[in-house]
Structure formats: structure tokens, C-alpha cells
Design a protein around this motif. Structure first.
Motif, PDB file in Angstrom:
ATOM      1  N   LEU A   8       0.831  -1.191   0.000  1.00  0.00           N
ATOM      2  CA  LEU A   8       0.000   0.000   0.000  1.00  0.00           C
ATOM      3  C   LEU A   8       0.874   1.252   0.000  1.00  0.00           C
ATOM      4  N   ALA A  10       0.406   4.155   1.338  1.00  0.00           N
ATOM      5  CA  ALA A  10       0.536   4.756   2.670  1.00  0.00           C
ATOM      6  C   ALA A  10       1.579   4.020   3.511  1.00  0.00           C
ATOM      7  N   ASP A  11       1.649   2.703   3.384  1.00  0.00           N
ATOM      8  CA  ASP A  11       2.639   1.923   4.133  1.00  0.00           C
ATOM      9  C   ASP A  11       4.047   2.225   3.654  1.00  0.00           C
ATOM     10  N   HIS A  14       5.015   5.601   4.992  1.00  0.00           N
ATOM     11  CA  HIS A  14       5.222   5.548   6.442  1.00  0.00           C
ATOM     12  C   HIS A  14       6.527   4.838   6.790  1.00  0.00           C
ATOM     13  N   CYS A  30       0.075  11.086  -4.672  1.00  0.00           N
ATOM     14  CA  CYS A  30      -0.252  10.124  -3.612  1.00  0.00           C
ATOM     15  C   CYS A  30       0.012  10.660  -2.213  1.00  0.00           C
ATOM     16  N   PRO A  34      -6.181  10.552   0.466  1.00  0.00           N
ATOM     17  CA  PRO A  34      -6.899   9.590   1.303  1.00  0.00           C
ATOM     18  C   PRO A  34      -6.972   8.188   0.689  1.00  0.00           C
ATOM     19  N   SER A  37      -4.223   4.847   1.412  1.00  0.00           N
ATOM     20  CA  SER A  37      -4.393   3.736   2.356  1.00  0.00           C
ATOM     21  C   SER A  37      -5.033   2.516   1.712  1.00  0.00           C
ATOM     22  N   PHE A  38      -5.532   2.680   0.492  1.00  0.00           N
ATOM     23  CA  PHE A  38      -6.225   1.600  -0.211  1.00  0.00           C
ATOM     24  C   PHE A  38      -5.534   1.184  -1.508  1.00  0.00           C
TER      25      PHE A  38
END
Length: 84
Positions: A8, A10-11, A14, A30, A34, A37-38
Motif C-alpha cells: 500500500l 501509505a505503508d 510511512h 499520492c 486519502p 491507504s487503499f
């Protein structure tokens, strides 16, 4: 860290903050999205018409490199502007 196309977005951002620059360099919106995360990295490349293999190579290089310019997280022990 190995970044695969099924991770993902977001991962990735992070776990390897240095990759943020790669997303921006490839004109991918990106960062802060929102949907990050998907969406997987492959999904994001498809949506932005970016070559997946080239993008993955750039992400790997950024994740493997030093994190120069990234400040450590604030722990609350030091107050800004104070010296000991």
C-alpha cells in the motif's frame, strides 16, 4: 527494505519516508491522498501512467539511501529554543 508492487502506498510512505521525494518526482499525487491507504504501488502507477518497474527501482533506491534532511521525531523532552 524491499518495496513490492502490492504494498500500500501509505505503508511505503510511512515505512520509508525518503520515498516521498520519489512520488513527487514522478508527479504522483499520492502524498496526503486519502486513497493512499487503499491503493497499492501498482494501482498508483496505473492511475498516473507511470512505468511500474522504473518507479519501483526509484523507490528501492530512495529507501536504501540515507535519510539526510529528515529530523528525528519530537520526543517532548527538548523544548524548541531551549538549550541545556
Amino acid at each position: 527494505m524491499t518495496i513490492r508492487s502490492n504494498r500500500l502506498v501509505a505503508d511505503v510512505l510511512h515505512d520509508a519516508p525518503a520515498t516521498l521525494r520519489v512520488f513527487l518526482d514522478f508527479h504522483m499525487r499520492c502524498v496526503g491522498c486519502p486513497i493512499a491507504s487503499f491503493h497499492t504501488v501498482a494501482d498508483a502507477c496505473h492511475e498516473h501512467a507511470v512505468d511500474l518497474e522504473r518507479f519501483l527501482a526509484a523507490l528501492q533506491a530512495a529507501a536504501a539511501g540515507p535519510t539526510v534532511g529528515f529530523a528525528p521525531p519530537f520526543t517532548g523532552r527538548d523544548q524548541p529554543g531551549e538549550r541545556g
